[in-house]
Design a protein around this motif. Sequence first.
Motif, PDB file in Angstrom:
ATOM      1  N   LEU A  56      42.004  31.237  42.877  1.00 31.83           N
ATOM      2  CA  LEU A  56      43.203  30.029  42.601  1.00 31.83           C
ATOM      3  C   LEU A  56      42.790  28.570  42.539  1.00 31.83           C
ATOM      4  N   CYS A  57      41.482  28.419  43.353  1.00 34.73           N
ATOM      5  CA  CYS A  57      41.231  26.893  43.345  1.00 34.73           C
ATOM      6  C   CYS A  57      40.424  26.648  42.117  1.00 34.73           C
ATOM      7  N   ASP A  58      39.897  27.720  41.723  1.00 32.90           N
ATOM      8  CA  ASP A  58      39.377  27.372  40.031  1.00 32.90           C
ATOM      9  C   ASP A  58      40.192  27.023  39.214  1.00 32.90           C
ATOM     10  N   LEU A 216      40.624  28.257  30.843  1.00 30.53           N
ATOM     11  CA  LEU A 216      41.890  28.506  31.620  1.00 30.53           C
ATOM     12  C   LEU A 216      42.430  29.920  31.828  1.00 30.53           C
ATOM     13  N   ARG A 217      42.471  30.633  30.562  1.00 28.37           N
ATOM     14  CA  ARG A 217      42.901  31.885  30.719  1.00 28.37           C
ATOM     15  C   ARG A 217      42.004  32.939  31.363  1.00 28.37           C
ATOM     16  N   ARG A 218      40.782  32.374  31.364  1.00 28.11           N
ATOM     17  CA  ARG A 218      39.699  33.335  32.124  1.00 28.11           C
ATOM     18  C   ARG A 218      40.048  33.108  33.712  1.00 28.11           C
ATOM     19  N   SER A 219      40.257  32.049  33.998  1.00 28.65           N
ATOM     20  CA  SER A 219      40.790  31.466  35.392  1.00 28.65           C
ATOM     21  C   SER A 219      41.920  32.215  35.869  1.00 28.65           C
ATOM     22  N   GLU A 220      43.070  32.225  34.840  1.00 31.50           N
ATOM     23  CA  GLU A 220      44.278  32.909  35.199  1.00 31.50           C
ATOM     24  C   GLU A 220      43.980  34.422  35.405  1.00 31.50           C
ATOM     25  N   ARG A 221      43.170  35.068  34.509  1.00 33.52           N
ATOM     26  CA  ARG A 221      42.735  36.214  34.519  1.00 33.52           C
ATOM     27  C   ARG A 221      41.798  36.689  35.824  1.00 33.52           C
ATOM     28  N   ALA A 222      41.151  35.968  36.359  1.00 27.91           N
ATOM     29  CA  ALA A 222      40.502  36.048  37.596  1.00 27.91           C
ATOM     30  C   ALA A 222      41.245  35.932  38.682  1.00 27.91           C
ATOM     31  N   ARG A 227      44.051  38.861  42.788  1.00 24.94           N
ATOM     32  CA  ARG A 227      45.447  39.163  43.386  1.00 24.94           C
ATOM     33  C   ARG A 227      45.677  40.694  43.480  1.00 24.94           C
ATOM     34  N   ASP A 228      45.343  41.402  42.471  1.00 21.48           N
ATOM     35  CA  ASP A 228      45.888  42.787  42.254  1.00 21.48           C
ATOM     36  C   ASP A 228      44.703  43.279  43.095  1.00 21.48           C
TER      37      ASP A 228
END
Length: 479
Positions: A56-58, A216-222, A227-228
């Motif tokens: 989330l921080c990233d 950005l998408r890589r961070s969102e995916r992480a 989270r999962d």
Amino acid sequence: MPSHLFADRPAPQPPERGTLDALISQTRRLRGDVDAVRRDAVVDEDDPQGRWQRALCDLAVHQLDDLGAQLGQLKEGVPDGLEQPAELFGPGADEAAPADPPPTGSLLSRVGSAEWNLLTDEVSWSDELYDIFGRSPEAGPLTLDELPSMVFAEDQALLTAMVTGCLIDGKPIDGEFRIVRTDGRVRTLHMMGEPVLDVDGCTASMWAVLRDVSELRRSERAVRESRDSLQRRRHIERAEHRMAVELQEAVLPPWRGSAGLPHNGPAGLDLAAQYLPSASSATIGGDWYDALELPGGDALLTVGDLTGHGVSATSTMAMLLGALRGLAVAGIRPGPLMAHLNQVLDTSSQPALGSAICCRYEPASRTLTWAQAGHPAPLLFRDGTGHTLTRPEGALLGATSGAAYEQAEIGLRPGDLLVLHTDGLTRGPGRDRLLELAPRFARARDARECVRSVVEEFGGAARESDACVMVARVTGGRS
């Protein structure tokens, strides 16, 4: 973006610089604060919650970088090489001070623009767009017909639909697709564009901004994956906690109030016990208590504690308590019984250490025979005062193969009170506090009231582990 841009219609003026400077400063300060939190975060690869917080921080840092760069673009105006209708920023746009070259890897180097002129078939790309596609400017820009050749096969239909909708139906473009650069690297692009109409309302050209959102998408995916992972772990922990609670409730005696043992003896015991969970209540440990009437009228009293928490600890506790009951019913005395339990735990497929105390009470003679394995000794309360019984020798269960365990005997009187507990109850100065309850025990009507006093004294304490307490009062007239 605003609705369809007409070639002869100037767009609104950009925001004032003073407002943008303030927003840029706020964004930089916020970015620094978030980055400090990210640097201070200690990430354990085995901790899903820590990975989720770091992801989330990233993501927040990426988004703030993007926001800061976008505000910088608004402040500086149209960068050099960004060919688009001059009217887009109104009169005087050509006089804007040129922006400093963006640092490598910044958002400005990840945003490019393009215009496809349908009347002249001319195509113009910004320098940044060449960098995004990994294409040499000498090779020239890609036409709309050539563009799908660099797009993932699965995304080509989406790109074609967006471009067709823009050119024919005048719909704005807002979508993402993946490209394979000339160096083989895969990038995700976000494309926003609109048709530019001539004075007759016909599409003269299409202008678009393409942004590389791969990081950005890589961070969102992480964030999603961590989270999962955290949710799965919490689901597993809840399931294990529920199983541990059910197993513990199935193994421990069903009574919580007073119980009398043995039922037909001349001098029985008034018993009460309580399990106290840890302050967090997140895990169930291997603490146990038990009381059992043995063949011949004797009574078995035992409390104990195993290392570990959860299903593993409670299942081992169930195994050990079952063995203890069986050995006691077979007539094994407390000392040899402890040696057998040590062997059971030492050869178990789930290695663990345990402490325990085992007492055998003979009501005919009011004699208590007991042994212990690395466990706090019982407390004896008599005539309004309490003291700790002297412990016989005994190592922790599972610590030493072939260990021997001594026995001790003590004669009890009517009205005597025994308190057996696990060490989670009295760590630190807790044993002194327990001894100070002697006046309250002397006034108590029964064992249950004594246990209630213990719970009132220790139940609210911030214990690191769970605990058990058992009170046994010798019934009969006072001497």
